[in-house]
Write a protein that holds these residues in place. Structure first.
Motif, PDB file in Angstrom:
ATOM      1  N   ARG A   1      58.604 102.190 161.748  1.00  0.00           N
ATOM      2  CA  ARG A   1      59.730 101.854 162.620  1.00  0.00           C
ATOM      3  C   ARG A   1      59.604 102.587 163.957  1.00  0.00           C
ATOM      4  O   ARG A   1      59.096 103.703 164.022  1.00  0.00           O
ATOM      5  CB  ARG A   1      61.061 102.266 161.967  1.00  0.00           C
ATOM      6  N   ASP A   2      60.100 101.943 164.997  1.00  0.00           N
ATOM      7  CA  ASP A   2      60.267 102.574 166.306  1.00  0.00           C
ATOM      8  C   ASP A   2      58.956 103.211 166.758  1.00  0.00           C
ATOM      9  O   ASP A   2      58.860 104.420 166.936  1.00  0.00           O
ATOM     10  CB  ASP A   2      61.390 103.610 166.234  1.00  0.00           C
ATOM     11  N   MET A   3      57.935 102.385 166.970  1.00  0.00           N
ATOM     12  CA  MET A   3      56.607 102.896 167.285  1.00  0.00           C
ATOM     13  C   MET A   3      56.020 102.132 168.467  1.00  0.00           C
ATOM     14  O   MET A   3      56.121 100.902 168.527  1.00  0.00           O
ATOM     15  CB  MET A   3      55.702 102.756 166.067  1.00  0.00           C
ATOM     16  N   ARG A   4      55.391 102.843 169.384  1.00  0.00           N
ATOM     17  CA  ARG A   4      54.759 102.256 170.562  1.00  0.00           C
ATOM     18  C   ARG A   4      53.288 102.656 170.559  1.00  0.00           C
ATOM     19  O   ARG A   4      52.958 103.843 170.473  1.00  0.00           O
ATOM     20  CB  ARG A   4      55.435 102.764 171.834  1.00  0.00           C
ATOM     21  N   ILE A   5      52.426 101.679 170.646  1.00  0.00           N
ATOM     22  CA  ILE A   5      50.991 101.946 170.536  1.00  0.00           C
ATOM     23  C   ILE A   5      50.270 101.356 171.743  1.00  0.00           C
ATOM     24  O   ILE A   5      50.336 100.150 171.991  1.00  0.00           O
ATOM     25  CB  ILE A   5      50.411 101.360 169.234  1.00  0.00           C
ATOM     26  N   ASP A   6      49.573 102.213 172.477  1.00  0.00           N
ATOM     27  CA  ASP A   6      48.737 101.801 173.600  1.00  0.00           C
ATOM     28  C   ASP A   6      47.301 101.726 173.086  1.00  0.00           C
ATOM     29  O   ASP A   6      46.654 102.752 172.855  1.00  0.00           O
ATOM     30  CB  ASP A   6      48.857 102.819 174.728  1.00  0.00           C
ATOM     31  N   ALA A   7      46.800 100.493 172.893  1.00  0.00           N
ATOM     32  CA  ALA A   7      45.459 100.287 172.345  1.00  0.00           C
ATOM     33  C   ALA A   7      44.479  99.799 173.398  1.00  0.00           C
ATOM     34  O   ALA A   7      43.426  99.277 173.052  1.00  0.00           O
ATOM     35  CB  ALA A   7      45.529  99.298 171.180  1.00  0.00           C
ATOM     36  N   ARG A   8      44.802  99.945 174.662  1.00  0.00           N
ATOM     37  CA  ARG A   8      43.857  99.559 175.703  1.00  0.00           C
ATOM     38  C   ARG A   8      42.601 100.425 175.569  1.00  0.00           C
ATOM     39  O   ARG A   8      42.671 101.646 175.550  1.00  0.00           O
ATOM     40  CB  ARG A   8      44.489  99.730 177.079  1.00  0.00           C
ATOM     41  N   GLY A   9      41.456  99.789 175.446  1.00  0.00           N
ATOM     42  CA  GLY A   9      40.217 100.512 175.226  1.00  0.00           C
ATOM     43  C   GLY A   9      39.888 100.722 173.766  1.00  0.00           C
ATOM     44  O   GLY A   9      38.856 101.320 173.432  1.00  0.00           O
ATOM     45  N   ALA A  10      40.742 100.201 172.841  1.00  0.00           N
ATOM     46  CA  ALA A  10      40.527 100.367 171.398  1.00  0.00           C
ATOM     47  C   ALA A  10      40.471  98.994 170.733  1.00  0.00           C
ATOM     48  O   ALA A  10      40.514  97.954 171.398  1.00  0.00           O
ATOM     49  CB  ALA A  10      41.615 101.235 170.801  1.00  0.00           C
ATOM     50  N   TYR A  11      40.420  98.984 169.409  1.00  0.00           N
ATOM     51  CA  TYR A  11      40.233  97.723 168.688  1.00  0.00           C
ATOM     52  C   TYR A  11      41.550  97.073 168.269  1.00  0.00           C
ATOM     53  O   TYR A  11      41.769  95.895 168.509  1.00  0.00           O
ATOM     54  CB  TYR A  11      39.360  97.951 167.451  1.00  0.00           C
ATOM     55  N   CYS A  12      42.407  97.819 167.644  1.00  0.00           N
ATOM     56  CA  CYS A  12      43.611  97.221 167.057  1.00  0.00           C
ATOM     57  C   CYS A  12      44.692  98.274 166.941  1.00  0.00           C
ATOM     58  O   CYS A  12      44.404  99.442 166.663  1.00  0.00           O
ATOM     59  CB  CYS A  12      43.273  96.641 165.677  1.00  0.00           C
ATOM     60  N   SER A  13      45.940  97.867 167.124  1.00  0.00           N
ATOM     61  CA  SER A  13      47.047  98.820 167.001  1.00  0.00           C
ATOM     62  C   SER A  13      47.364  99.123 165.544  1.00  0.00           C
ATOM     63  O   SER A  13      47.433 100.289 165.140  1.00  0.00           O
ATOM     64  CB  SER A  13      48.294  98.272 167.706  1.00  0.00           C
ATOM     65  N   ILE A  14      47.592  98.085 164.722  1.00  0.00           N
ATOM     66  CA  ILE A  14      47.948  98.290 163.315  1.00  0.00           C
ATOM     67  C   ILE A  14      47.150  97.332 162.452  1.00  0.00           C
ATOM     68  O   ILE A  14      47.152  96.123 162.675  1.00  0.00           O
ATOM     69  CB  ILE A  14      49.453  98.072 163.070  1.00  0.00           C
ATOM     70  N   ASP A  15      46.462  97.877 161.460  1.00  0.00           N
ATOM     71  CA  ASP A  15      45.900  97.098 160.366  1.00  0.00           C
ATOM     72  C   ASP A  15      46.785  97.331 159.152  1.00  0.00           C
ATOM     73  O   ASP A  15      47.095  98.479 158.816  1.00  0.00           O
ATOM     74  CB  ASP A  15      44.472  97.546 160.039  1.00  0.00           C
ATOM     75  N   TYR A  16      47.185  96.242 158.507  1.00  0.00           N
ATOM     76  CA  TYR A  16      48.015  96.422 157.315  1.00  0.00           C
ATOM     77  C   TYR A  16      47.321  95.740 156.137  1.00  0.00           C
ATOM     78  O   TYR A  16      46.682  94.702 156.273  1.00  0.00           O
ATOM     79  CB  TYR A  16      49.420  95.854 157.521  1.00  0.00           C
ATOM     80  N   GLY A  17      47.434  96.353 154.966  1.00  0.00           N
ATOM     81  CA  GLY A  17      46.885  95.755 153.757  1.00  0.00           C
ATOM     82  C   GLY A  17      45.378  95.651 153.796  1.00  0.00           C
ATOM     83  O   GLY A  17      44.669  96.558 154.219  1.00  0.00           O
ATOM     84  N   GLY A  18      44.853  94.496 153.353  1.00  0.00           N
ATOM     85  CA  GLY A  18      43.422  94.317 153.187  1.00  0.00           C
ATOM     86  C   GLY A  18      42.723  93.948 154.475  1.00  0.00           C
ATOM     87  O   GLY A  18      42.518  92.776 154.765  1.00  0.00           O
ATOM     88  N   ALA A  19      42.361  94.937 155.275  1.00  0.00           N
ATOM     89  CA  ALA A  19      41.664  94.695 156.530  1.00  0.00           C
ATOM     90  C   ALA A  19      40.165  94.922 156.347  1.00  0.00           C
ATOM     91  O   ALA A  19      39.720  95.552 155.397  1.00  0.00           O
ATOM     92  CB  ALA A  19      42.209  95.605 157.619  1.00  0.00           C
ATOM     93  N   THR A  20      39.396  94.402 157.279  1.00  0.00           N
ATOM     94  CA  THR A  20      37.934  94.441 157.175  1.00  0.00           C
ATOM     95  C   THR A  20      37.327  95.172 158.359  1.00  0.00           C
ATOM     96  O   THR A  20      37.990  95.418 159.369  1.00  0.00           O
ATOM     97  CB  THR A  20      37.362  93.021 157.120  1.00  0.00           C
TER      98      THR A  20
END
Length: 746
Positions: free
Chosen positions: A186-205
């Motif tokens: 909850r209540d989360m801010r993610i700056d992923a510029r220059g990265a791959y992904c902000s949130i992976d949930y469950g079965g990610a690859t």
């Protein structure tokens, strides 16, 4: 284009320590609460805080059985990170409650951090994992990716009010979130510029040391999340999650990607902008429901991309979804399964689906030539064309600490009088984290009570890291199912805005003698419950009862019949009527309106959800599992129950429901998994079943009576569809049997 709800600047602005302090920084906390500052973390944005934060998370967690519950506080400031932080099961990782500028709690991954540079071998900044039966140091050396680190054992994790900046690290993901039930971001801010992904949930690859997808897990809420940049905002393959109030901006590939084995996920109030694809659904993304959302797509883009149109396995239901821009509102594998963007550049889908079947007034929908209706296109709208009036979990500006009224929280002293004294005087009462919590072990700390806690109108009771309220054995008046008594009871007030947050409720074990307990009797008409989890190692009458003037929001709440110990994972042996679980998990008989958002009700005697003489009920992501102890045959106790009952009710709309019997052969044979009797204006959009087929090769998903063959199906089958009944049930007008045997469990 959509406006981003907050601004990421190149430099981080820090408020002064004094201006950022809230009541939470100065109040007394429990023994299982720690601050990362006490372990040496410096909020200066320059000093590497990785070791200090991990030491805080590891502190006093135990090395046998399940990890003890802990609350890890991240005060306002900027903390440099250079490696993955392991968040063990039952960890609450929480940042500052201040909304003042510069007072957020932010973790910053240093540019070029070791192991985060390869987008083909991803590495998470934060990861959930169980650490079961190991010390923290041993579990870290084994690795979160180890096959024995089972996501289905990662219960009760909370990640709240902590921001992330991923820096120049193309192989970084912000959060690898693969827990089970009772969890929330909850209540989360993610700056992923220059990265791959902000949130992976469950079965990610795509993770290093992973040959296939991560363990999926499932069950919980992701709310109030904003992401910027990266290849994806959110992606993964988990089950039974509710995403709400999510903002995704400028993801380079897609705003959201639902991988194989994503099923029964509901998205509401999701806004995606600046991405070439809003949402990507892979071939076996099952039972995805999207409501009250919008995708603002650049030229040449796609709002919703369907990799497959297998009608029996790939399905999505849209309700009030708007696609702005792009070439396609929906693109499928063929022209007939694609919906080009309207000439004026905006498409509004009030009710739409791909896959599954549609029934209206108990009649399957057909084309004019009586051929089966193409499983793609417009549905009959089941609710008014207005957004659902949802509100977030509140942030509190003040609270009275119940320990100041004499509450002890050691599971020995009776804290009833002290808590009631606090509730009688103060509008917001805080129960600090209880100590030594470890999945039901004798050393577990709790606030022991022996009588009903009565919540006045407009009063808030909140815990910390799921503070445990436990009913004392053989409490007076709680033993008789025929005369039930509530453990917590709100005032009967249609205008009350009472709030319950961050609490665990427990009736005791099989010998506790509290079988007549209603854990929460909810009569507040405009209030809300957030992260309220009930567990029953012994019998109870009802988990949550929404009655009288009751209504409002029930958010991310897990009502669980404890048929296995979370520490030992040993199945429970019992004899009726003292087996774990309630007679009814969640019971609603009020006029509402009531909104169930991301609820789980499992392992109960009669049914997990019952709407009886109820009206104005809206369900978004409901998860059910049948009882698993004892015999598994068609005459066993598990065979006598079902997942959801709607009877003598009106205006009930269910978006995303799973009914799962992994072991028992009874459910879906003696009676349907979901039953509707004598009800008007009822709809189900998105249904998923897992059940053992009977001798006729079917189990019954939804019907009005025992052996109703409507929606009969082969086991383990998805129905991404809409079933709408707008007339009162008067018996079976017509019967259908659909035998779809793929993925049958035999």
């Amino acid at each position: 284009m959509l406006l981003f709800p907050f601004v990421f600047s190149g430099a981080l602005v820090m408020g002064s320590a004094a201006s950022c302090r809230t009541w939470y920084d100065t109040t007394q906390h429990g023994e299982s609460w720690v601050s990362i500052i006490d372990f040496g973390a410096q909020p200066d944005g320059m000093t590497d805080a990785t070791a200090a934060i991990q030491a805080a998370v590891d502190s006093q967690r135990g090395s046998s059985g399940a990890k003890r519950r802990a609350t890890v506080y991240v005060p306002s400031g900027n903390y440099m990170i250079s490696d993955t932080i392991f968040l063990w099961a039952a960890t609450t990782f929480v940042g500052s409650l201040s909304d003042m500028p510069g007072c957020r709690s932010t973790l910053i991954l240093i540019d070029g951090a070791k192991g985060f540079g390869n987008s083909s071998a991803l590495k998470p900044m934060l990861v959930t994992t169980d650490g079961f039966n190991r010390s923290a140091s041993v579990a870290r050396s084994v690795g979160w990716w180890n096959e024995n680190e089972n996501a289905n054992c990662v219960f009760y994790n909370q990640l709240h009010s902590v921001d992330l900046r991923l820096g120049a690290n193309p192989g970084a993901t912000g959060v690898m979130w693969h827990p089970a039930q009772g969890t929330s971001i909850r209540d989360m801010r993610i700056d992923a510029r220059g990265a791959y992904c902000s949130i992976d949930y469950g079965g990610a690859t795509g993770y290093f040391n992973q040959s296939g997808p991560t363990d999926g897990g499932g069950g919980g809420t992701l709310e109030g999340i904003s992401t910027l940049g990266g290849q994806y905002g959110i992606r993964g393959g988990g089950t039974n999650f509710c995403f709400r109030t999510v903002r995704i901006v400028n993801a380079a590939v897609a705003g959201a990607l639902f991988n194989t084995n994503s099923w029964n996920n509901v998205l509401v109030d999701v806004k995606i902008s600046g991405s070439p694809v809003g949402v990507n659904l892979s071939q076996s993304s099952n039972n995805i429901v999207i409501l009250d959302s919008s995708f603002d797509i650049p030229a040449g883009g796609i709002g919703l991309n369907l990799y497959s149109m297998n009608s029996n396995e790939t399905g999505v239901v849209l309700s009030r979804v708007k696609v702005i821009g792009g070439d396609y509102a929906v693109r499928g594998p063929t022209a007939s399964t694609s919906l080009p963007q309207a000439p004026f550049g905006s498409t509004f889908l009030e009710a739409w689906r791909s896959g599954g079947f549609e029934y209206i007034d108990d009649k399957e929908q057909y084309n004019d030539d009586h051929s089966q209706l193409v499983k793609f296109g417009v549905l009959k709208a089941a609710r008014p064309n207005v957004p659902l009036p949802l509100r977030p979990r509140p942030k509190l500006t003040t609270a009275f600490n119940a320990k100041l009224a004499g509450a002890v929280g050691d599971c020995k002293h009776d804290d009833t009088a002290a808590i009631m004294e606090a509730l009688a005087v103060h509008d917001t009462v805080f129960l600090p984290a209880t100590s030594g919590q470890n999945g039901g072990e004798p050393s577990e700390g709790c606030y022991l009570i022996s009588d009903t806690l009565r919540i006045r109108s407009n009063t808030t009771l909140l815990g910390e890291g799921l503070s445990l309220l436990k009913l004392a054995p053989h409490s007076p008046g709680f033993g008789d199912r025929s005369a039930p008594k509530p453990m917590l009871q709100t005032a009967n007030d249609a205008f009350s805005q009472s709030v319950l947050m961050d609490l665990m409720l427990d009736v005791g074990d099989q010998q506790s003698g509290n079988a007549g307990t209603v854990l929460v009797e909810w009569r507040a008409g405009n209030g809300s419950m957030h992260d309220i989890h009930a567990r029953m190692y012994g019998p109870a009458h009802v988990g949550f009862h929404i009655t009288g003037s009751g209504g409002g929001i029930i958010d991310n709440s897990w009502v669980w019949g404890g048929d296995h110990n979370q520490s030992s994972l040993v199945g429970t042996m019992c004899k009726e009527p003292t087996c774990p679980g309630a007679d009814v998990g969640i019971l609603i008989d009020s006029a509402g309106p009531t909104y169930l958002l991301g609820t789980n009700s499992e392992h109960h005697v009669e049914t997990s959800y019952r709407f009886d003489r109820a009206s104005n009920v809206f369900v978004l992501m409901a998860q059910n599992e049948y009882r698993t102890f004892g015999s598994k045959g068609t005459t066993s106790p598990c065979a006598a129950s079902n997942a959801m009952q709607v009877q003598d009710s009106s205006n009930v709309h269910v978006y995303g429901v799973s009914a799962c019997s992994w072991d028992c052969y009874g459910p879906g044979t003696g009676q349907p998994l979901l039953s509707v009797r004598n009800a008007t204006d009822v709809s189900f959009a998105g249904m998923y079943a897992v059940c053992k087929k009977d001798s006729r090769g079917v189990c019954y998903m939804l019907g009005a009576e025992a052996n109703d063959t409507r929606f009969g199906m082969g086991a383990y089958h998805v129905v991404s569809t809409q079933w709408a009944q707008v007339k009162a049930s008067v018996g079976d007008v017509r019967r259908w049997q659909v035998s779809l045997p793929q993925h049958v469990i035999v």
